[in-house]
Motif scaffolding. Structure first.
Motif, PDB file in Angstrom:
ATOM      1  N   PHE A  38       0.839  -1.192   0.000  1.00 44.05           N
ATOM      2  CA  PHE A  38       0.000   0.000   0.000  1.00 44.05           C
ATOM      3  C   PHE A  38       0.873   1.240   0.000  1.00 44.05           C
ATOM      4  O   PHE A  38       1.970   1.235   0.552  1.00 44.05           O
ATOM      5  N   SER A  39       0.363   2.301  -0.586  1.00 46.55           N
ATOM      6  CA  SER A  39       0.983   3.614  -0.508  1.00 46.55           C
ATOM      7  C   SER A  39       0.287   4.344   0.642  1.00 46.55           C
ATOM      8  O   SER A  39      -0.928   4.527   0.619  1.00 46.55           O
ATOM      9  N   VAL A  40       1.064   4.725   1.643  1.00 40.05           N
ATOM     10  CA  VAL A  40       0.522   5.430   2.808  1.00 40.05           C
ATOM     11  C   VAL A  40       0.968   6.884   2.706  1.00 40.05           C
ATOM     12  O   VAL A  40       2.161   7.182   2.753  1.00 40.05           O
ATOM     13  N   THR A  41      -0.016   7.775   2.559  1.00 43.61           N
ATOM     14  CA  THR A  41       0.295   9.189   2.355  1.00 43.61           C
ATOM     15  C   THR A  41      -0.072  10.066   3.546  1.00 43.61           C
ATOM     16  O   THR A  41       0.240  11.260   3.545  1.00 43.61           O
ATOM     17  N   ALA A  42      -0.725   9.480   4.552  1.00 41.27           N
ATOM     18  CA  ALA A  42      -1.036  10.252   5.762  1.00 41.27           C
ATOM     19  C   ALA A  42      -1.173   9.297   6.939  1.00 41.27           C
ATOM     20  O   ALA A  42      -1.673   8.178   6.801  1.00 41.27           O
ATOM     21  N   PHE A  43      -0.696   9.764   8.100  1.00 38.02           N
ATOM     22  CA  PHE A  43      -0.785   8.967   9.327  1.00 38.02           C
ATOM     23  C   PHE A  43      -0.697   9.894  10.524  1.00 38.02           C
ATOM     24  O   PHE A  43      -0.229  11.030  10.413  1.00 38.02           O
ATOM     25  N   LYS A  44      -1.157   9.381  11.669  1.00 35.32           N
ATOM     26  CA  LYS A  44      -1.053  10.109  12.931  1.00 35.32           C
ATOM     27  C   LYS A  44       0.069   9.491  13.742  1.00 35.32           C
ATOM     28  O   LYS A  44       0.249   8.278  13.750  1.00 35.32           O
ATOM     29  N   GLY A  45       0.795  10.329  14.451  1.00 32.46           N
ATOM     30  CA  GLY A  45       1.894   9.859  15.282  1.00 32.46           C
ATOM     31  C   GLY A  45       3.226  10.073  14.597  1.00 32.46           C
ATOM     32  O   GLY A  45       3.301  10.499  13.442  1.00 32.46           O
ATOM     33  N   GLU A  46       4.273   9.790  15.346  1.00 27.18           N
ATOM     34  CA  GLU A  46       5.629   9.900  14.820  1.00 27.18           C
ATOM     35  C   GLU A  46       6.222   8.507  14.729  1.00 27.18           C
ATOM     36  O   GLU A  46       6.293   7.781  15.730  1.00 27.18           O
ATOM     37  N   ALA A  47       6.627   8.111  13.534  1.00 31.17           N
ATOM     38  CA  ALA A  47       7.156   6.764  13.325  1.00 31.17           C
ATOM     39  C   ALA A  47       8.426   6.555  14.147  1.00 31.17           C
ATOM     40  O   ALA A  47       9.322   7.397  14.157  1.00 31.17           O
ATOM     41  N   ARG A  48       8.445   5.428  14.849  1.00 30.73           N
ATOM     42  CA  ARG A  48       9.623   5.042  15.628  1.00 30.73           C
ATOM     43  C   ARG A  48       9.739   3.518  15.592  1.00 30.73           C
ATOM     44  O   ARG A  48       8.740   2.831  15.375  1.00 30.73           O
ATOM     45  N   GLY A  49      10.914   2.997  15.803  1.00 23.93           N
ATOM     46  CA  GLY A  49      11.133   1.554  15.789  1.00 23.93           C
ATOM     47  C   GLY A  49      10.682   0.927  17.092  1.00 23.93           C
ATOM     48  O   GLY A  49      11.507   0.705  17.982  1.00 23.93           O
ATOM     49  N   CYS A  50       9.403   0.614  17.211  1.00 19.87           N
ATOM     50  CA  CYS A  50       8.843   0.074  18.457  1.00 19.87           C
ATOM     51  C   CYS A  50       9.427  -1.286  18.832  1.00 19.87           C
ATOM     52  O   CYS A  50       9.350  -1.690  19.987  1.00 19.87           O
ATOM     53  N   GLU A  51       9.992  -2.000  17.857  1.00 22.83           N
ATOM     54  CA  GLU A  51      10.587  -3.312  18.118  1.00 22.83           C
ATOM     55  C   GLU A  51      12.111  -3.237  18.076  1.00 22.83           C
ATOM     56  O   GLU A  51      12.788  -4.244  17.920  1.00 22.83           O
ATOM     57  N   GLY A  52      12.650  -2.018  18.184  1.00 17.78           N
ATOM     58  CA  GLY A  52      14.093  -1.824  18.197  1.00 17.78           C
ATOM     59  C   GLY A  52      14.730  -1.775  16.822  1.00 17.78           C
ATOM     60  O   GLY A  52      15.955  -1.676  16.721  1.00 17.78           O
TER      61      GLY A  52
END
Length: 145
Positions: free
Chosen positions: A97-111
């Motif tokens: 999928f092409s994701v063009t909008a999201f809420k939150g700040e992407a971070r490596g939750c699994e390290g």
């Protein structure tokens, strides 16, 4: 539509159905993640996502996986490309999928390490072979725009 069909079998190996995302930030960069060394194709970079569970659509899996892995909530996504691929040790079906909008700040939750990369720079990162059609499509889209 939920994934209620049994996993496809070919040469006695099951197909792993995966939902993945080409995630764009407001600057047009794409988010990639590095696979853990102890996983299949470990150490290579990938487009975030994960396994589609039984009774789950690819889009539902995408939303769940991106929240679990990156801590983001998808607000705009559309199908990008579907790729069946056969590695010697496993078969995968990638619903991308092409994701063009999201809420939150992407971070490596699994390290896992993450990188926001200009689309023109993706070729500087090693990806699993199954990801090549995604890279080709991104490159083709760049040459059209």
């Amino acid at each position: 539509m939920p994934n209620t069909a049994p996993e496809q079998v070919s040469e006695s190996r099951q197909t792993l159905h995966v939902a993945a995302a080409v995630i764009y930030d407001p600057l047009g960069r794409i988010l990639i993640a590095r696979r853990p060394l102890d996983k299949h194709q470990g150490g290579l970079w990938e487009f975030p996502g994960g396994k589609v569970e039984v009774d789950e659509s690819a889009r539902q899996a995408l939303d769940r996986e991106l929240f679990e892995e990156l801590g983001i909530q998808v607000t705009a996504a559309q199908p990008f490309i579907q790729i069946p691929y056969e590695y010697p040790e496993r078969h995968v079906l990638l619903d991308v999928f092409s994701v063009t909008a999201f809420k939150g700040e992407a971070r490596g939750c699994e390290g896992q390490p993450l990188a926001w990369v200009d689309a023109s720079e993706l070729n500087h990162y090693p990806f699993p072979a199954a990801n090549q059609p995604i890279l080709d499509r991104i490159s083709a889209d760049l040459s059209v725009s």
